[in-house]
Design a protein around this motif. Structure first.
Motif, PDB file in Angstrom:
ATOM      1  N   ILE A 141      65.530  56.766  35.213  1.00 23.10           N
ATOM      2  CA  ILE A 141      64.892  55.466  35.416  1.00 23.10           C
ATOM      3  C   ILE A 141      64.593  54.820  34.066  1.00 23.10           C
ATOM      4  CG2 ILE A 141      62.801  54.312  36.225  1.00 23.10           C
ATOM      5  CD1 ILE A 141      62.812  56.201  38.618  1.00 23.10           C
ATOM      6  N   GLN A 142      63.963  55.567  33.177  1.00 26.76           N
ATOM      7  CA  GLN A 142      63.655  55.036  31.846  1.00 26.76           C
ATOM      8  C   GLN A 142      64.937  54.667  31.106  1.00 26.76           C
ATOM      9  OE1 GLN A 142      61.150  57.544  29.404  1.00 26.76           O
ATOM     10  NE2 GLN A 142      61.834  56.562  27.513  1.00 26.76           N
ATOM     11  N   ALA A 143      65.938  55.531  31.185  1.00 26.84           N
ATOM     12  CA  ALA A 143      67.202  55.268  30.497  1.00 26.84           C
ATOM     13  C   ALA A 143      67.873  54.011  31.041  1.00 26.84           C
ATOM     14  CB  ALA A 143      68.136  56.461  30.637  1.00 26.84           C
ATOM     15  N   THR A 144      67.775  53.786  32.343  1.00 25.73           N
ATOM     16  CA  THR A 144      68.394  52.602  32.953  1.00 25.73           C
ATOM     17  C   THR A 144      67.770  51.323  32.419  1.00 25.73           C
ATOM     18  OG1 THR A 144      68.999  53.802  34.962  1.00 25.73           O
ATOM     19  CG2 THR A 144      68.840  51.408  35.134  1.00 25.73           C
ATOM     20  N   TYR A 145      66.446  51.299  32.300  1.00 24.89           N
ATOM     21  CA  TYR A 145      65.785  50.130  31.724  1.00 24.89           C
ATOM     22  C   TYR A 145      66.275  49.882  30.293  1.00 24.89           C
ATOM     23  CZ  TYR A 145      62.378  48.903  35.323  1.00 24.89           C
ATOM     24  OH  TYR A 145      61.785  48.445  36.483  1.00 24.89           O
TER      25      TYR A 145
END
Length: 226
Positions: free
Chosen positions: A167-171
């Protein structure tokens, strides 16, 4: 909406939400009872799902949710990369790209404290990000093809957001892609977009039956909280 369309949409949603897993077998009568419908609209919906590649029929032996075809998914990812990179290249040449991308920038270029953390919500937002890129390209035919491809990939893409850190990487990845487009850096934008999609593709290569079962349990729990 007629009854066949309603059954079609519900069954497709059941597949996307892991209520029906690849390889699961079922009969028309089971679906008709669950949907409180006659077998005629159920059969019409099932044959439409078969044409779309979601289920397959075994004459005299009922129906089955189509098992994962990994080569098929790999080919769909190739199509995504081609379409999205072409749109990004075109956007980099548009003088009004900042205006077109404003909505996506608001969602993805935000402070960490403003980010969504629920995998179900982020999966939806991620799909909308890629739909949004195509919409900004203002080519309706490319947009329609892309939406069809992404829908066929939806079940495997949703698995991605249960991986730690995704999730963090996607942002961060979406924000970086948008920054490159706004800077008119076509080379960096397409490179980072390709890498972003490739990371999602790697999820498909790691899929196991256990992982799908686990995702169904977790996804059902997350949906029940909403």
């Amino acid at each position: 909406m007629n009854l066949a369309e309603k059954v079609y949409r519900q069954l497709k949603e059941d597949i996307f939400d892991f209520r029906m897993l690849p390889g699961d077998r079922f009969s028309e009568s089971e679906v008709a009872e669950r949907m409180q419908a006659s077998r005629t609209p159920v059969r019409e919906a099932l044959y439409r799902l078969e044409r779309d590649g979601y289920v397959q029929v075994y004459f005299r032996n009922g129906w089955q949710v189509r098992p994962f075809d990994f080569r098929y998914f790999e080919e769909l990812y190739d199509v995504r990369i081609v379409l999205e990179c072409e749109v990004v290249r075109r956007l980099c040449m548009e003088s009004d790209r900042a205006e077109r991308l404003a909505g996506l920038v608001t969602i993805w270029c935000c402070k960490p404290s403003q980010r969504q953390v629920d995998p179900v919500d982020v999966a939806f937002l991620d799909e909308e990000f890629h739909f949004g890129l195509l919409e900004c390209g203002q080519n309706k035919q490319m947009e329609a093809i892309h939406k069809d491809v992404c829908e066929r990939l939806r079940i495997v893409r949703r698995l991605d957001f249960y991986e730690p850190g995704r999730i963090q990487a996607t942002y961060e990845e979406h924000s970086s892609i948008l920054d490159a487009i706004l800077s008119a850096d076509s080379s960096r934008a397409t490179r980072e977009l390709t890498r972003h999609i490739e990371l999602s593709r790697n999820t498909v290569r790691d899929i196991t039956v256990h992982r799908i079962q686990e995702a169904r349990q977790r996804y059902s729990t997350d949906l029940s909280r909403k």
